[in-house]
Write a protein that holds these residues in place. Sequence first.
Motif, PDB file in Angstrom:
ATOM      1  N   PRO A 197      -6.610  10.462  18.388  1.00  0.00           N
ATOM      2  CA  PRO A 197      -7.696  10.679  17.431  1.00  0.00           C
ATOM      3  C   PRO A 197      -7.190  10.472  16.003  1.00  0.00           C
ATOM      4  CG  PRO A 197      -7.307  12.608  18.845  1.00  0.00           C
ATOM      5  CD  PRO A 197      -6.118  11.722  18.935  1.00  0.00           C
ATOM      6  N   VAL A 198      -7.985   9.772  15.199  1.00  0.00           N
ATOM      7  CA  VAL A 198      -7.688   9.604  13.773  1.00  0.00           C
ATOM      8  C   VAL A 198      -8.966   9.932  13.007  1.00  0.00           C
ATOM      9  CG1 VAL A 198      -5.934   7.848  14.220  1.00  0.00           C
ATOM     10  CG2 VAL A 198      -8.285   7.147  13.734  1.00  0.00           C
ATOM     11  N   PHE A 199      -8.820  10.222  11.725  1.00  0.00           N
ATOM     12  CA  PHE A 199      -9.969  10.644  10.931  1.00  0.00           C
ATOM     13  C   PHE A 199     -10.217   9.714   9.762  1.00  0.00           C
ATOM     14  CE2 PHE A 199      -9.374  14.513  13.271  1.00  0.00           C
ATOM     15  CZ  PHE A 199     -10.632  15.110  13.298  1.00  0.00           C
ATOM     16  N   VAL A 222      -6.866  17.920   5.052  1.00  0.00           N
ATOM     17  CA  VAL A 222      -7.546  18.855   5.957  1.00  0.00           C
ATOM     18  C   VAL A 222      -7.211  18.533   7.405  1.00  0.00           C
ATOM     19  CG1 VAL A 222      -9.802  19.602   6.827  1.00  0.00           C
ATOM     20  CG2 VAL A 222      -9.418  19.394   4.358  1.00  0.00           C
ATOM     21  N   PHE A 223      -7.235  17.254   7.761  1.00  0.00           N
ATOM     22  CA  PHE A 223      -6.993  16.850   9.143  1.00  0.00           C
ATOM     23  C   PHE A 223      -5.497  16.691   9.415  1.00  0.00           C
ATOM     24  CE2 PHE A 223     -10.993  15.057   7.536  1.00  0.00           C
ATOM     25  CZ  PHE A 223     -11.877  15.856   8.257  1.00  0.00           C
ATOM     26  N   ALA A 224      -4.758  16.269   8.412  1.00  0.00           N
ATOM     27  CA  ALA A 224      -3.309  16.175   8.559  1.00  0.00           C
ATOM     28  C   ALA A 224      -2.700  17.543   8.858  1.00  0.00           C
ATOM     29  CB  ALA A 224      -2.691  15.591   7.286  1.00  0.00           C
ATOM     30  N   GLU A 225      -3.314  18.598   8.351  1.00  0.00           N
ATOM     31  CA  GLU A 225      -2.842  19.962   8.609  1.00  0.00           C
ATOM     32  C   GLU A 225      -2.823  20.276  10.104  1.00  0.00           C
ATOM     33  OE1 GLU A 225      -1.475  23.793   7.534  1.00  0.00           O
ATOM     34  OE2 GLU A 225      -1.779  22.037   6.249  1.00  0.00           O
ATOM     35  N   TYR A 226      -3.707  19.618  10.847  1.00  0.00           N
ATOM     36  CA  TYR A 226      -3.780  19.811  12.299  1.00  0.00           C
ATOM     37  C   TYR A 226      -3.027  18.721  13.056  1.00  0.00           C
ATOM     38  CZ  TYR A 226      -7.356  23.319  11.318  1.00  0.00           C
ATOM     39  OH  TYR A 226      -8.031  24.437  10.861  1.00  0.00           O
ATOM     40  N   GLY A 227      -2.305  17.874  12.330  1.00  0.00           N
ATOM     41  CA  GLY A 227      -1.470  16.863  12.961  1.00  0.00           C
ATOM     42  C   GLY A 227      -2.140  15.536  13.228  1.00  0.00           C
ATOM     43  N   PHE A 228      -3.264  15.253  12.558  1.00  0.00           N
ATOM     44  CA  PHE A 228      -3.980  14.004  12.789  1.00  0.00           C
ATOM     45  C   PHE A 228      -3.777  13.046  11.623  1.00  0.00           C
ATOM     46  CE2 PHE A 228      -6.492  17.233  15.102  1.00  0.00           C
ATOM     47  CZ  PHE A 228      -6.287  16.744  16.388  1.00  0.00           C
ATOM     48  N   LYS A 229      -3.736  11.752  11.941  1.00  0.00           N
ATOM     49  CA  LYS A 229      -3.623  10.738  10.901  1.00  0.00           C
ATOM     50  C   LYS A 229      -4.944  10.584  10.182  1.00  0.00           C
ATOM     51  CE  LYS A 229      -2.085   6.009   9.982  1.00  0.00           C
ATOM     52  NZ  LYS A 229      -1.467   4.789  10.545  1.00  0.00           N
ATOM     53  N   GLU A 230      -4.877  10.456   8.873  1.00  0.00           N
ATOM     54  CA  GLU A 230      -6.060  10.294   8.042  1.00  0.00           C
ATOM     55  C   GLU A 230      -6.117   8.882   7.468  1.00  0.00           C
ATOM     56  OE1 GLU A 230      -6.189  14.913   6.340  1.00  0.00           O
ATOM     57  OE2 GLU A 230      -5.579  13.258   5.026  1.00  0.00           O
ATOM     58  N   TYR A 231      -7.296   8.304   7.474  1.00  0.00           N
ATOM     59  CA  TYR A 231      -7.564   7.046   6.780  1.00  0.00           C
ATOM     60  C   TYR A 231      -8.567   7.375   5.669  1.00  0.00           C
ATOM     61  CZ  TYR A 231      -5.331   4.456  10.579  1.00  0.00           C
ATOM     62  OH  TYR A 231      -4.431   3.959  11.490  1.00  0.00           O
ATOM     63  N   HIS A 232      -8.139   7.185   4.440  1.00  0.00           N
ATOM     64  CA  HIS A 232      -8.906   7.699   3.315  1.00  0.00           C
ATOM     65  C   HIS A 232      -9.874   6.667   2.748  1.00  0.00           C
ATOM     66  CE1 HIS A 232      -5.061  10.096   3.272  1.00  0.00           C
ATOM     67  NE2 HIS A 232      -5.989  11.023   3.435  1.00  0.00           N
ATOM     68  N   LEU A 233     -11.117   7.082   2.606  1.00  0.00           N
ATOM     69  CA  LEU A 233     -12.063   6.263   1.865  1.00  0.00           C
ATOM     70  C   LEU A 233     -11.578   6.127   0.429  1.00  0.00           C
ATOM     71  CD1 LEU A 233     -15.372   7.759   3.252  1.00  0.00           C
ATOM     72  CD2 LEU A 233     -14.551   5.437   3.614  1.00  0.00           C
ATOM     73  N   PRO A 234     -11.856   5.011  -0.218  1.00  0.00           N
ATOM     74  CA  PRO A 234     -11.320   4.786  -1.560  1.00  0.00           C
ATOM     75  C   PRO A 234     -11.676   5.925  -2.511  1.00  0.00           C
ATOM     76  CG  PRO A 234     -12.348   2.787  -0.714  1.00  0.00           C
ATOM     77  CD  PRO A 234     -12.672   3.867   0.263  1.00  0.00           C
TER      78      PRO A 234
END
Length: 428
Positions: A35-37, A46-58
Amino acid sequence: MSQPRVIALFPEASFGAALNCVGIAQKLRDMGAIPVFLCHPGFTGVFAEYGFKEYHLPAPSQPQAQKNEDYWQAFINTHLPHFNLSAEAQLPTYVAPTWEAIVDTAIDAEAGVESLLDQIRPDAILLDNVIMFPAIVRSGYPWIRIVSCAETEIPDPNVPPYLSGLAPEDDAAVTRFEQTYLNATASAHQRYNAFRKSRGLRPLPAGTFLENSDRLNLLLAPSAVRYSRARPLPRERFVFLEGCVREESRFDPPQLPADDGPLIYMSFGSLGAIDTDLIGKMIDTFATLPARFMVNVGGFLEAYQHVPDNVYLGSWFPQPSVVEQSALFIHHGGNNSFCEALFHGVPSLVIPYCWDGHDNAQRAQATGTGRRLDRTTWSPDTLREAILALLNDTPMAARLQRISREMQAEPGARRAAEAVMAAIDVSH
């Protein structure tokens, strides 16, 4: 050996949707998926805190970011008085401007969403929002809708109108609310449909901003508070969840100078925390009760100068852990909060201020799983009476323990992950 499925979760920029998606993502990860966010500006980490990779909107430029922050602060300050209105009176004053802002967000995010999906190339997209981003449909990847607001978001003759807080049998009020809602949202809806057309998507019916998925739709509507629909939703495409409670770290309540009595937790969410005047008056009442209180005040700790000995204030709590240990949960009617209370067998005292909080407040009262208290007419006496009544309601406690056992036997996050993986396997 086949490659693990990459699943992109895209919650709206609210903690309710974000943390609901975390619960599903945790179970997807347990099942071997990746799962990625997709992450809105402001939710970084917020999601990295739970160990998930984040893809950031600009992220906007610094001047634009400050402008956006000032805009949203002014937006909330402007609409704070509207939270004291009835659900129907909020339609032109709060709901309509909010839909305009949501449409703006969808338009502004379109290019960023398209770019990130091209980068991620997911096996499926899980959208937990109230509006469709055309880039999701245009990407061609399978997408799944998550309804983490109240069940009322998907209409039915036996279900009261979304955001109304009405009982389904109140025919005259239902008819009036439905027409007022359509009138209030007409401008935003027309603008949104024009945007959809420009992106090659079909228009949606009046008042509708998000279509159901042809593949799978997940609804956070526990059976204990679910409506009996006149037109049952097809089971092959609509999966009802017994809540969707994430796994969270254990919270050990701090020792308080006045450390006797049951533990009561209060949180009005990140939006409701701005009403420091209301929360301050409630805290004054808490001081008169034989109980301990954990109160989530968001980013406004400095607004409270005098804290009673039986009250602990925090800017954030691992909510599922606190609710599990509590004898009562006072909240705004957010669907995550309501579901967490039910999951752990805890009564709800719902003080709604907007959106589906009205719907969940009505449902808690109607199903005997809690009580509703009006934010404008409560007094210290009525608040004390409601708290003590809920703490001493033995039949409600027994009912909630049964509900809790049934929900925990079929955890919604696990059921959601299983349904998602099955839907992906079919598509491949």
